[in-house]
Design a protein around this motif. Structure first.
Motif, PDB file in Angstrom:
ATOM      1  N   SER A 186       2.398  -0.253   3.046  1.00 40.26           N
ATOM      2  CA  SER A 186       2.925  -0.717   4.329  1.00 40.26           C
ATOM      3  C   SER A 186       1.837  -0.542   5.376  1.00 40.26           C
ATOM      4  N   ILE A 225       4.925   1.940  -0.819  1.00 33.89           N
ATOM      5  CA  ILE A 225       6.055   1.022  -1.018  1.00 33.89           C
ATOM      6  C   ILE A 225       6.821   1.514  -2.241  1.00 33.89           C
ATOM      7  N   SER A 283      11.114  -3.635   6.238  1.00 36.15           N
ATOM      8  CA  SER A 283      10.014  -2.805   5.746  1.00 36.15           C
ATOM      9  C   SER A 283       8.731  -3.000   6.541  1.00 36.15           C
ATOM     10  N   ASP A 329       2.971   5.518   3.853  1.00 33.65           N
ATOM     11  CA  ASP A 329       2.881   4.063   3.781  1.00 33.65           C
ATOM     12  C   ASP A 329       3.060   3.517   2.370  1.00 33.65           C
ATOM     13  N   THR A 386       3.314  -5.655   5.167  1.00 35.42           N
ATOM     14  CA  THR A 386       2.816  -5.019   3.944  1.00 35.42           C
ATOM     15  C   THR A 386       1.624  -5.812   3.412  1.00 35.42           C
TER      16      THR A 386
END
Length: 743
Positions: A621, A631, A588, A629, A591
């Motif tokens: 993110s 999550i 991922s 962006d 973050t």
């Protein structure tokens, strides 16, 4: 003359110092059971101490004639005068139990104010189901989506924790999280814990604690079970959806001096509200034996066994409910389900090496088996047989933890030191992900292998007591060894990786007033990782670091109100996620999460108590473009709380609520997971040795989705796949009654 007076003063002070000693004692209740965290204060010298887990305390700078005050929330405060005999033999102080009164709480006298708050919550609103156990942690939201037998999905501080990836959970020093689990990293099935056996809950948010390592990103939760039972108890509850629960708690030794033993047994069965019955049942057995030596050494032995099986209707696509093909409680594939069992043995031992040095250690063994059948995408991959998968494993866990605690002085500065060593070793056999048909036929093995994983850790915490300040630096070291044997390879091959990581912490506390404490917590932790991810990444990003900061306070502005607030920030270098359902790795990237926590506890009168906890979070993110962006499933706002009634002419109970707002289900926020507000109600009436109870879940019968995911799926009659919300419906209006007998 002045010179003589000065000389006499010096001699007098020296004389007093010469005859000041250490007062050694023990705090117990009316049943002669030790009381932990009692506050002992010398009104003359102003020295103070807290009782340890075994009730023992050492109060310095004490002499005959001094006045001592002893108190702990939920017990009558006592005051006594020290005499000569108290300084030569252990002083036993008995405190009598009474109703909890928030106006008696003084924040700076508490060993851990947040732990005291959780103790209050347990007392005023006891848990009576495994789901409610984790809801006692402020800000923690849970959801079930597989027939009641699967571990709950967790949400905390902007994390979709899944089943435990970012929250460390333990019971009596024994880990609950499963490393490199068949269904996902950190899988935490807490259903082996019988709610009525819980004595206390210790928790903390963020990676700030030297004693916490793997999985401690968003926070940790440590449960401790009771050392004794006041009474034996049998209970039965019956409710909608063919729901049944029976419970037995049996005190085996009565009031035997220095020994306690009890046995707990629980059986649960339900079909749930679904059109296809869940056929769920679970059996729990738990036993504990505790013995104290005359020297106050403590040995406890616990053993437990848990087994469960269930069927499930799975997560259903929103489109099929909208077009009327199925109801909210229908199914596309109702052959999901599984079975699991866990057996635990745990030995705990603590002793005083010297007056100011204490050792505590525990050793544990767990045998665990797991089998789960799921179908998330229906006919997306296999248009003929469907996409059912099986996840399975058999596991052995061995471990030991040892902590030495010492109080010393650096000049005139009191220093509390904790140093510890730990070992955890997992042997996981036949970790399997396979495509199956109707829970009968294996069509294809996607993954099959053995995992051998070891974690050795060491830590040291130091707390410097500097007047109103406490400065607590800590350092933790973790060493990991990962081994994976892929059984689908034509030749025997073991992939291996090792990693060592050092995690510094620094916490600062400032007691501005008796009832106002500020804190600053900071620390570096790491994001937990699956062995299969580690070996596939060939040593890269094995344990990405997590950087956290909390600034807040605990404040009691009035005698009946306590408020805790925190502003916090958490940055992760990488969030590698092993998706057990697909056998793939999803990186991922970097973050960040930041937010505000707010908690309130207010005692309106002797029997009415209000509590609420809210968290606002922004989770994003860092490396993605704005608007892409988000999550997935990271909650922006959660709030939970309620009103509790305790001992009002035999009545107790309350009303509880929980809310989670709409949240993004994918990275672009184009698919939304709907929020919900659910209210539960319970009432009990006690007379003689009997208690009658009534519980109503979802009091206002709202339609809510307990868990939701943005999933791409295809039905058998569809030419193209669709990505949309797939959900498990939350329980509708549900009522059950109970009867309990104490003896």
């Amino acid at each position: 003359m002045k010179t003589k007076l000065f000389t006499y003063l010096i001699i007098g002070l020296s004389f007093c110092q010469l005859f000041s000693q250490d007062l050694k004692g023990k705090i117990v209740n009316d049943l002669n059971q030790p009381l932990e965290a009692a506050y002992i204060f010398n009104l003359d010298s102003e020295s103070h101490a807290h009782s340890a887990e075994d009730g023992v305390f050492i109060l310095k700078n004490t002499k005959a004639g001094d006045s001592i005050k002893v108190g702990i929330l939920g017990y009558q405060t006592r005051q006594l005068i020290v005499d000569d005999s108290n300084l030569t033999t252990q002083l036993i102080i008995v405190l009598s139990e009474k109703a909890y009164q928030l106006d008696e709480l003084i924040i700076t006298e508490e060993l851990n104010a947040m732990r005291t708050i959780s103790k209050l919550d347990l007392q005023t609103s006891p848990v009576n189901s495994s789901q409610e156990i984790l809801r006692k942690v402020p800000g923690l939201i849970i959801g079930q989506h597989a027939g009641g037998g699967k571990a709950e999905q967790l949400f905390l501080r902007g994390f979709d924790v899944d089943h435990g990836t970012d929250v460390s959970i333990s019971v009596d020093g024994m880990p609950v999280n499963m490393v490199s689990h068949a269904h996902g990293q950190g899988y935490s099935d807490l259903h082996f814990l019988i709610p009525e056996t819980i004595q206390k809950i210790d928790f903390g948010k963020g990676p700030y604690y030297g004693q916490q390592g793997d999985f401690n990103t968003a926070g940790y939760v440590d449960f401790s079970t009771r050392d004794y039972l006041k009474d034996s108890q049998i209970s039965m509850s019956v409710g909608d959806f063919n729901s049944l629960r029976t419970l037995g708690l049996f005190n085996l030794l009565g009031n035997t001096k220095r020994q306690n033993a009890y046995l707990a047994a629980e059986y649960i069965a339900t079909d749930g509200p679904f059109e296809s019955p869940q056929n769920f049942n679970r059996l729990n057995l738990f036993g504990k034996y505790v013995v104290y030596t005359p020297e106050n050494d403590k040995l406890s032995l616990t053993a437990s066994h848990f087994t469960s099986r269930w069927d499930a209707s799975g997560q259903i696509p929103q489109r099929e409910v909208d077009n009327g093909n199925i109801t909210r409680f229908g199914a596309i594939d109702d052959t999901e389900g599984g079975q699991t069992e866990r057996t635990n043995f745990n030995v705990e031992f603590s002793k005083y090496i010297s007056d100011d040095t204490r050792l505590k250690t525990n050793a544990f063994y767990t045998n665990y088996n797991f089998e789960l059948y799921s179908n998330f995408t229906f006919f997306l991959e296999d248009p003929v047989n469907g996409d059912q998968i099986k996840q399975q494993e058999e596991r052995h866990i061995f471990g030991v933890n040892t902590v030495i605690s010492k109080t010393t002085y650096l000049g005139k500065t009191e220093v509390s030191l904790d140093a510890g060593l730990g070992l955890r070793h997992d042997i996981i056999n036949d970790v399997e992900l396979s495509r199956t048909l109707n829970r009968q036929t294996t069509l294809e093995n996607i993954q099959l292998g053995d995992i051998n994983q070891t974690n050795i850790n060491a830590f040291v915490n130091a707390t410097f007591h500097l007047g109103k300040f406490r400065i607590a630096p800590a350092l933790r070291l973790d060493y990991f060894k990962f081994l994976y044997n892929d059984k689908l390879q034509p030749t025997y091959t073991v992939q291996s990786e090792t990693k060592t990581i050092v995690s510094p912490k620094l916490n600062i506390f400032y007691d501005a007033q008796d009832n106002l404490q500020f804190f600053l917590k900071s620390g570096i932790g790491f994001h937990s990782n699956d062995a299969r991810v580690v070996v596939n990444n060939v040593g890269k990003d094995i344990l990405p670091k997590a950087y956290g900061l909390d600034i807040g306070n605990i404040w009691k502005p009035t005698k009946s109100l306590i408020v805790n607030t925190a502003m916090w920030y958490l940055f992760l270098e990488q969030e590698f996620v092993y998706v057990g359902d697909a056998g793939i790795v999803e990186p991922s990237g970097k973050t960040e999460r930041f937010g505000i926590d707010l908690g309130l506890r207010y005692q309106m009168n002797d029997w009415l108590y209000l509590d609420t906890d809210a968290t606002y979070t922004k989770a994003r993110s860092i490396e993605e473009a704005k608007g892409e962006d988000y999550i997935p499933l990271a909650p922006d706002f959660t709030i939970a709380g309620g009103l509790s009634v305790t001992d009002l002419e035999g009545f107790s109970g309350g009303i509880r609520y929980r809310y989670i707002d709409d949240r993004p289900a994918n990275e672009t926020n184009s698919i939304i997971a709907d929020g919900y507000f659910v209210t539960d109600f319970n009432v009990n009436y006690s007379f003689n040795s009997m208690t009658l109870g009534l519980v109503i879940e979802n009091l206002f019968d709202v339609d809510w989705n307990e868990t939701q995911f943005a999933t791409e799926s295809r039905l058998q009659n569809e030419a193209q796949s669709v990505e949309e919300i797939h959900f498990t419906p939350g329980t509708p209006f549900f009522i059950k009654g109970s009867i309990t007998y104490n003896f």
